[in-house]
Design a protein around this motif. Structure first.
Motif, PDB file in Angstrom:
ATOM      1  N   VAL A   1      -0.022   6.210   1.732  1.00  0.00           N
ATOM      2  CA  VAL A   1      -0.014   4.747   1.742  1.00  0.00           C
ATOM      3  C   VAL A   1      -0.930   4.218   2.845  1.00  0.00           C
ATOM      4  O   VAL A   1      -0.954   4.747   3.961  1.00  0.00           O
ATOM      5  CB  VAL A   1       1.424   4.221   1.987  1.00  0.00           C
TER       6      VAL A   1
ATOM      7  N   TYR B   1      -1.233  -0.206  -6.387  1.00  0.00           N
ATOM      8  CA  TYR B   1      -1.219  -1.261  -5.371  1.00  0.00           C
ATOM      9  C   TYR B   1       0.102  -2.009  -5.363  1.00  0.00           C
ATOM     10  O   TYR B   1       0.862  -1.960  -6.333  1.00  0.00           O
ATOM     11  CB  TYR B   1      -2.374  -2.246  -5.641  1.00  0.00           C
TER      12      TYR B   1
ATOM     13  N   LEU C   1       4.636  -3.892   7.559  1.00  0.00           N
ATOM     14  CA  LEU C   1       4.208  -2.987   6.498  1.00  0.00           C
ATOM     15  C   LEU C   1       5.446  -2.635   5.683  1.00  0.00           C
ATOM     16  O   LEU C   1       6.469  -2.232   6.241  1.00  0.00           O
ATOM     17  CB  LEU C   1       3.605  -1.718   7.107  1.00  0.00           C
TER      18      LEU C   1
ATOM     19  N   TRP D   1      -5.715   5.855   6.212  1.00  0.00           N
ATOM     20  CA  TRP D   1      -4.372   5.937   5.620  1.00  0.00           C
ATOM     21  C   TRP D   1      -3.333   5.861   6.730  1.00  0.00           C
ATOM     22  O   TRP D   1      -3.616   6.178   7.876  1.00  0.00           O
ATOM     23  CB  TRP D   1      -4.213   7.187   4.769  1.00  0.00           C
TER      24      TRP D   1
ATOM     25  N   ILE E   1      -3.306   0.179   3.823  1.00  0.00           N
ATOM     26  CA  ILE E   1      -3.500  -1.210   3.407  1.00  0.00           C
ATOM     27  C   ILE E   1      -4.866  -1.344   2.760  1.00  0.00           C
ATOM     28  O   ILE E   1      -5.782  -0.575   3.032  1.00  0.00           O
ATOM     29  CB  ILE E   1      -3.321  -2.219   4.565  1.00  0.00           C
ATOM     30  N   THR E   2      -4.982  -2.321   1.877  1.00  0.00           N
ATOM     31  CA  THR E   2      -6.204  -2.480   1.096  1.00  0.00           C
ATOM     32  C   THR E   2      -7.343  -3.083   1.921  1.00  0.00           C
ATOM     33  O   THR E   2      -7.140  -3.629   3.001  1.00  0.00           O
ATOM     34  CB  THR E   2      -5.951  -3.388  -0.119  1.00  0.00           C
TER      35      THR E   2
ATOM     36  N   HIS F   1      -0.325  -5.922  -0.570  1.00  0.00           N
ATOM     37  CA  HIS F   1      -1.672  -5.457  -0.236  1.00  0.00           C
ATOM     38  C   HIS F   1      -1.704  -4.061   0.381  1.00  0.00           C
ATOM     39  O   HIS F   1      -2.477  -3.787   1.296  1.00  0.00           O
ATOM     40  CB  HIS F   1      -2.394  -6.484   0.657  1.00  0.00           C
ATOM     41  N   GLU F   2      -0.857  -3.180  -0.148  1.00  0.00           N
ATOM     42  CA  GLU F   2      -0.908  -1.783   0.229  1.00  0.00           C
ATOM     43  C   GLU F   2      -1.401  -0.977  -0.964  1.00  0.00           C
ATOM     44  O   GLU F   2      -1.195  -1.366  -2.104  1.00  0.00           O
ATOM     45  CB  GLU F   2       0.488  -1.296   0.660  1.00  0.00           C
ATOM     46  N   TRP F   3      -2.082   0.116  -0.669  1.00  0.00           N
ATOM     47  CA  TRP F   3      -2.510   1.026  -1.738  1.00  0.00           C
ATOM     48  C   TRP F   3      -1.664   2.289  -1.665  1.00  0.00           C
ATOM     49  O   TRP F   3      -1.151   2.652  -0.604  1.00  0.00           O
ATOM     50  CB  TRP F   3      -4.000   1.347  -1.672  1.00  0.00           C
TER      51      TRP F   3
END
Length: 126
Positions: free
Chosen positions: A25, A9, A68, A99, A27-28, A13-15
């Motif tokens: 990639v 992470y 982003l 995703w 966002i959470t 707040h991106e995974w």
């Protein structure tokens, strides 16, 4: 709120899911919940090589637009084109069909700077 343990992470707040030298990639769940109903995802950086923390696109929700940020230096090799017609997928399945991009990782040592699921959980106070 589930925070998958198999992902990395960012503080933005991106995974990140890493398979070999490719990172996927998105966002959470926390991020999509904070943004609200997502109406548009824009990525105009496909086939470009960007540095870590550069803006690679934007996500537009009903009330706001958010940048982003690239979690790792590399070339953006894929964009989830299904988001063009169904951006709400980011809300309904942020860790799966929602995703956003795939990156060919340029510097694997940067992976160590990403947050674990435990560190991310502490960051958002969950």
């Amino acid at each position: 709120m589930s925070i998958p343990a198999n992902l990395k992470y960012t503080k933005d707040h991106e995974w990140v899911s890493i398979e070999g030298d490719v990172a996927t990639v998105g966002i959470t769940h926390f991020a999509q919940k904070e943004l609200g109903d997502i109406v548009y995802v824009e990525v105009e950086t496909l086939d470009q090589t960007l540095d870590k923390d550069e803006v690679f696109g934007t996500v537009e929700a009903v009330k706001t637009v958010s940048d982003l940020f690239l979690p790792l230096t590399g070339e953006i090799i894929a964009f989830n084109e299904s988001l063009e017609s169904a951006p709400e997928t980011v809300n309904s399945d942020p860790y799966g069909a929602g995703w956003m991009i795939k990156i060919k990782i340029a510097d694997a040592s940067e992976i160590d700077s990403l947050l674990s699921d435990e560190a991310y959980t502490q960051l958002i106070g969950a």
